[in-house]
Design a protein around this motif. Sequence first.
Motif, PDB file in Angstrom:
ATOM      1  N   ILE A  29       0.864  -1.180   0.000  1.00 35.82           N
ATOM      2  CA  ILE A  29       0.000   0.000   0.000  1.00 35.82           C
ATOM      3  C   ILE A  29       0.902   1.232   0.000  1.00 35.82           C
ATOM      4  O   ILE A  29       1.755   1.380   0.876  1.00 35.82           O
ATOM      5  N   ALA A  31       1.379   5.302   0.409  1.00 37.58           N
ATOM      6  CA  ALA A  31       0.716   6.343   1.195  1.00 37.58           C
ATOM      7  C   ALA A  31       1.265   7.712   0.852  1.00 37.58           C
ATOM      8  O   ALA A  31       2.475   7.891   0.703  1.00 37.58           O
ATOM      9  N   THR A  38      -6.197   5.572   4.074  1.00 35.59           N
ATOM     10  CA  THR A  38      -5.068   4.646   4.093  1.00 35.59           C
ATOM     11  C   THR A  38      -5.144   3.717   5.303  1.00 35.59           C
ATOM     12  O   THR A  38      -4.873   2.514   5.195  1.00 35.59           O
ATOM     13  N   ILE A  57       3.451  -0.729   4.126  1.00 39.30           N
ATOM     14  CA  ILE A  57       2.939   0.603   3.804  1.00 39.30           C
ATOM     15  C   ILE A  57       4.154   1.479   3.537  1.00 39.30           C
ATOM     16  O   ILE A  57       5.012   1.662   4.412  1.00 39.30           O
ATOM     17  N   ASN A 112      -4.539   2.983  -1.762  1.00 39.20           N
ATOM     18  CA  ASN A 112      -4.810   3.423  -0.397  1.00 39.20           C
ATOM     19  C   ASN A 112      -6.206   4.012  -0.219  1.00 39.20           C
ATOM     20  O   ASN A 112      -6.569   4.432   0.882  1.00 39.20           O
TER      21      ASN A 112
END
Length: 354
Positions: A29, A31, A38, A57, A112
Amino acid sequence: MSLPPYPPPTHVAGAAGPAAAAYAADVVILALDRAEETIEAIASARAQRGVSRHVWIADQGSRPENLALLAQAVEGAADATLVRLDRNWGVAGGRNRATALGRGRVVFALDNDAEFATTTTLAEAVRALEAAPDLAAIGCRILVHATGADDLSSWGYPAPLLPRAGESFDACTFVGAGHAIRRQDFEAVGGYDDRLFFCWEEFDFALRAINRGRRIRYRGDITVRHKVSGEHRFAWSGTRWFHFVRNRIYIGLKYGDAALALLPRFLAYQVKGARNGVLAQGLRAGPAALRLARRYRAEQGGLDILTPAARDYLRRNDAAHRGSLGARLRAEVLAALPKAQAAQEAPRDSGSPT
C-alpha cells in the motif's frame, strides 16, 4: 533479472520485517496523506484470513501529522511495517521499492483508497495464481465502495467486455487499484518501469510479461472495493494529462512502434486535451516521450520488440474486442473522461499497442 538493490527506506513503525522466512503474500500500500482512507486500507489488509501475509505501507511524503496517524495504526503490529521512502517515486517507483522489501510468493498491490471486498480476497488471489503456473498477474474486479456497482473508471479492458465483468478472461493489462502479481514474474521483468511515475505502468508491465510468454487474467470473482468515485477519477489540473499522453506514446515507441505510426493517436490526444484546457500538457508530452524512449534504448541497449507470439496474444485478447483502429483511437482519447460525462466511454489506461 531481479529488482535493483534499492537503498533501505526509513523504518517508521510496526514490525522490522516479516516474522516468517517464507510466506504466501505481501500486500503493498502506497501512502501520501489521505490518512483516514489509508488506515482503512491497512485494516482491510491486516484482516485477511486463510493465507500467510505481510503488509507493507510505503509513505512517499505525507505531512508529519498524517504520518503519525499511520504509525499509530501499525504500532506494535507483527504483520505490518510502515516505512518512509526518501521521496515520492510515484506509483511505479513506489511499488518497486515496497515490493523489494518483502519475500512473499505473491505481491498484492492495493490502492490506499481501496479495501478487500471480503476477509478471504487475498487468499483467493493467491490460490488463483498458484492454480495457473503460466499466469504472471491477475486483475481484480473493482467495485464502487459505497454502492457495490462496477467502478467504470477502473475498467481497464475493452468496453465490449464490460457485460462480462463478473466473469474471467485473459487480458493485456490489469487495474492498479487491486491486483496480484507472482513475485517470480515481477522480478523476471524487472518490476515496473520507474520512468513512468504514474499512468500506464500496469499496461507496460503486462506487455513485458506477455513478451516472455506469460498470461495476464482478469478475475471478476475476486473483488476490491474502491472509494474514489468515477467523476473524480481524472483531474485535468496538475500534470496528469501530461503523464497520460507521454507514457502511452513512450510505451508505443518502447515496443517498436514507429513515431509516424503513433501520430494519429498523439493528434487525437491533442484534440482531447484542447477540449479540456490542457493542450500545453499534451504538446509537451510528445517530445518528452521521444526523450524517454531514446534514454531507454541507450540504457537497455535496444527496444523491447514484441515477439510474434506476443502480438498474437494481444490481437486475440485485446484488439479483437475493440473493433477498427478508429474505434480504438476513440476509446483511447476518451479514456480519461470523468464517469459523469459518459458511463459507456472507455476507462483510463486502456488501449491496444497494435
